[in-house]
Design an enzyme around this catalytic site. Sequence first.
Site, PDB file in Angstrom:
ATOM      1  N   HIS A 160      -7.640   2.760   9.515  1.00 13.33           N
ATOM      2  CA  HIS A 160      -7.921   1.551  10.516  1.00 13.33           C
ATOM      3  C   HIS A 160      -9.152   1.472  11.014  1.00 13.33           C
ATOM      4  CE1 HIS A 160      -3.539   3.070  10.161  1.00 13.33           C
ATOM      5  NE2 HIS A 160      -3.467   1.752  10.036  1.00 13.33           N
ATOM      6  N   HIS A 197      -3.722  -3.190   4.141  1.00 13.21           N
ATOM      7  CA  HIS A 197      -4.034  -1.978   3.223  1.00 13.21           C
ATOM      8  C   HIS A 197      -3.836  -2.563   1.985  1.00 13.21           C
ATOM      9  CE1 HIS A 197      -4.469   0.168   6.752  1.00 13.21           C
ATOM     10  NE2 HIS A 197      -3.106  -0.023   7.321  1.00 13.21           N
TER      11      HIS A 197
END
Lengths: 333, 333
Positions: B219, B57
């Site tokens: 995700h 991320h």
Amino acid sequence: MKKLINKAEDVVPEALAGMAAAHADMIKVFTNPNYIVRADGPIQGKVGVISGGGSGHEPMHGGFVGMGMLDAACPGAVFTSPTPDQMLEATKAVNGGAGVLHIVKNYTGDVMNFEMAADLAKAEGIEVAAVVTNDDVAVKDSLYTAGRRGVGVTVIAEKMTGAAAEQRRSLKDVAAVCQKVNDLGRTMGMALTSCTVPHAGKPTFDLPEDEMEIGIGIHGEPGRKRMKLASAHEIVEMMAAAVVEDLPYKSGDEVLAFVNGMGGTPLIELYLIYNELENYLKGKGIKITRRLIGSYITSLEMAGCSLTLVKLDDELTKLWDAPVKTPGLRWGA
Amino acid sequence: MKKLINKAEDVVPEALAGMAAAHADMIKVFTNPNYIVRADGPIQGKVGVISGGGSGHEPMHGGFVGMGMLDAACPGAVFTSPTPDQMLEATKAVNGGAGVLHIVKNYTGDVMNFEMAADLAKAEGIEVAAVVTNDDVAVKDSLYTAGRRGVGVTVIAEKMTGAAAEQRRSLKDVAAVCQKVNDLGRTMGMALTSCTVPHAGKPTFDLPEDEMEIGIGIHGEPGRKRMKLASAHEIVEMMAAAVVEDLPYKSGDEVLAFVNGMGGTPLIELYLIYNELENYLKGKGIKITRRLIGSYITSLEMAGCSLTLVKLDDELTKLWDAPVKTPGLRWGA
């Protein structure tokens, strides 16, 4: 074609409208012809520094307009040179009586149009100088260029040149700084995937799932060679060797290293590449004393990266460290 | 799988090594267990602010360690919660005697492990508070979460909370700021393409060439619905409506707008999306007074974006404007 856009022909004006709305404290956007200027310009007695080129490379150049970097940028259509009238209007808009420097990436259309704009501006009594960046070691001539292409070093040159102009140096001195950065800088890029120009609607080139292209240009124009996908270690070794041997950079040199993402490559991979690059250079006795890691000169959503080195001395290091406040690059004193 | 990596299992440690080498002026990276701390910490008398989560991320969270934001971050494996020992070591490392705040995105593993670490730290005499972010309006429960997922607002919360800690406010006050940002913030995301987890070697999900997924998680976990690709205008309308109606944000409100790229979306598209968002909110009488545009909470190379709004008051606006110096976010006083 999967993109967050409306109509292909509206991509550039709508993105410019977004920039204008987002960064009114730093920039002003003019349309017809399109150009972006510093919100607090023109600055009397300061050399105006301008760049420009096709859109699709954001944040370059419009994102680099602001204190300590560019006074104006001229965005063309996607991957298309801006026109002389854009450059002329921008030149007039940033003229503070100390002359204007054009920083031009070496692409035939950009060079020709900036020359034409310079002639028109001179006819109106504005002193203009130009520096053409040509740092790409990958190919000698290319699809859109006679001689080497101007790529990653342009970002570094815009930062350092803008800092020099901020010090109220003369046009001749400011141009000399820009030329020096270009002369001490070299770049090579690579792509894992193509990009898709909105108007075209399909990828610029096909690259099989197990291949990459080394030495790619920022418009997807051909590079040195296509080859099987390799590890980050091997990719950096290939590209860094080409860059290092070209200047050449030597043991004992201090450099700025710029690891640039092409638009579709995530930051985690860029840091991994930076790690490889620092290790490679250490092995050659070359020390990275400044660095920039991120997607700053992009090719739409292309996946890939480019590596730029600029040999540093005290002057260039200080110009790099000087404050900058633009939408795309920002730090304090 | 086309990535700039070496072995899949080395992606996180090698990227961390790159971060450590690149940003030694701001951060220190420890390994086994992995955590990143401010180079100038621990700071006596200041509340330590910590976050963490799976890698993939970036720049979140490690890129937000530094003056004015996080004191430490704990990176897990890609899309995998960090372990309690990482969080415990980080908590001990940043403890300056004023307590430590854990900012936790609402994912089951993250919440559980941060709770365990907090218990262990308390047993060692460190005062710990925790705030769980859960701003994603897309789905009520998800693949990895009970309740709403913590997403974009986490970036804004880390900035504002870090600024509050910088002012030497108490642990209770600093936690209250974080909670307030979360309570006033809402997010929704969407994807044009999947991402590929290095270990998996193939895309997390399949999305046909003419479809997109609205409400996607960071995700790649399922969102609200799959539908035919739409225009940027329609996409923003759908997502912004869901966000606005949820709090709800009302006419006269001042907000921070955060247009976030998921990793594979270029900046030119994010500015275009920002333009749509500002126009949409104008139509509702909601005024954007602060904004952040770029790829800050990403999903590897996923193409797509998320929209976050945070309702602002004077306190939050000042905390946003306060100086910050981290690898991923940086501005002066």
